[in-house]
Design an enzyme around this catalytic site. Structure first.
Site: not given
Length: 384
Positions: A157, A271
């Site tokens: 990220h 997730y």
């Protein structure tokens, strides 16, 4: 050697349209007309290319995530890696990332790079600039202008798109380094879009200048992992896209001082299938809702508006690369509303990392692979 010969072309009838659940401010419209196009592999053999910038004198600068900056001359071929590029932290999603030219490149020859920079066991996004040598073989006098602080990433990220506006200000998108809560912390540079002068100094009219406990570089906050950013040529408005978690990839119109919600407001889940722990809803008071979002994440990356005449049917479109979906997304716009979308290049099954409108009016995309390719999209009837 290119993975596909540069001379090989094939007609591609751009694939299907798909209407998904959209944000309330971006209702779906009619299907766009399918436009026949020809795809040419301009060059192959690239090592996970991440971004490109077209030079005014011709040629394309291409970053490769492991740390190389290459110059493609057409004709002339792909250069060796340029000298003078900074050392990068090529781990996970990190490495050499975006590239942009100075608004005054014709006179100053500055090339700006964003990249993952390590400090001990952690890394963060850095941005610097150097002068492209006259022969195109090196960046000279490279100097770091900006560092994301603190460094918190273990390889995830980084965000990292670079955009200059019409007044010469530089915008940098910054991921939250997979540390969710930092996107809301104004004393940190994670999960932010920052705005700087071209020399790296802070403009005095940035929204948090003079505010105790806030970084003056910040332009907007509450972002997750923004890997696409572009100026709308019709309005000058800065548009940004960012990866959601599982679902909730989104497009935002970036405004000074605004909070875009992550991780408190999101249309995605973890997730694991569980909710994001900090999430309190989708649209929350005091936070900007996305202009458009996808319930199933395409894994969006580079973005570009199309404003040329090669494809009349594509004018007023926004293009976004998709990594997981392995396609190029064309969004039809009505003002600031997304009214339809079309998925292109799906039959090639290639991760699209970057997309740009070339100075010749064609669309160019980079595929994220090793070997990766630079592809050119031209109207089928043009023979281009």
């Amino acid at each position: 050697m290119p993975s596909r010969p540069a001379a090989s072309t094939r007609a591609l009838f751009l694939s299907f349209s798909l209407s998904l659940a959209l944000a309330a401010s971006a209702q779906p419209g009619p299907e766009p007309a399918t436009v026949p196009a020809r795809v040419t592999a301009v060059v192959g053999g690239l090592n996970h290319p991440w971004a490109m910038a077209f030079l005014p004198e011709g040629g394309v600068l291409i970053t490769e995530r492991p740390g190389n900056l290459r110059l493609l001359r057409i004709p002339g071929g792909l250069s060796k890696p340029l000298a003078g590029v900074p050392k990068v932290a090529a781990q996970g999603q990190g490495g050499l990332l975006d590239v942009a030219l100075s608004p005054d490149f014709a006179s100053d020859r500055y090339v700006y790079l964003s990249y993952a920079e390590a400090d001990g066991g952690k890394s963060g996004t850095a941005v610097g600039r150097g002068r492209l040598s006259a022969d195109g073989s090196a960046l000279e006098d490279f100097r770091v202008l900006f560092r994301q602080e603190p460094k918190l990433s273990s390889g995830l990220h980084y965000g990292s798109r670079l955009v200059f506006d019409g007044k010469g200000y530089l915008y940098i998108s910054l991921g939250e380094n997979n540390q969710r809560s930092t996107a809301q912390d104004l004393d940190k540079l994670q999960g932010k879009v920052v705005r700087l002068k071209a020399d790296g100094s802070v403009p005095p009219d940035n929204p948090f200048v003079g505010r105790a406990g806030a970084r003056p570089e910040i332009w907007s906050y509450g972002h997750r992992n923004p890997q696409g950013m572009a100026l709308n040529p019709r309005t000058g408005q800065l548009w940004e896209n960012e990866h959601g978690p599982r679902g909730g990839d989104e497009i935002n119109l970036i405004q000074p001082g605004k909070n875009y919600g992550w991780p408190l407001a999101t249309h995605g889940i973890n997730y694991s299938g569980q909710p994001i722990p900090e999430a309190k809803g989708t649209d929350l008071p005091g936070m900007e809702p996305p202009l458009f979002w996808w319930p199933k994440s395409p894994a969006i990356s580079g973005m570009a508006f199309y404003d040329a005449n090669r494809f009349p049917a594509w004018r007023n479109s926004l293009f976004i690369g998709a990594l997981a979906n392995q396609n190029l997304i064309r969004l039809t716009l009505d003002g600031d509303r997304v009214v339809a979308q079309e998925w292109l290049l799906a039959d090639r099954k290639q991760r699209i990392r970057d997309v740009r409108q070339g100075p010749d009016g064609y669309m160019y995309v980079l595929t994220d692979a090793s070997p990766g390719e630079l592809l050119r999209l031209a109207p089928a009837e043009s023979g281009g």
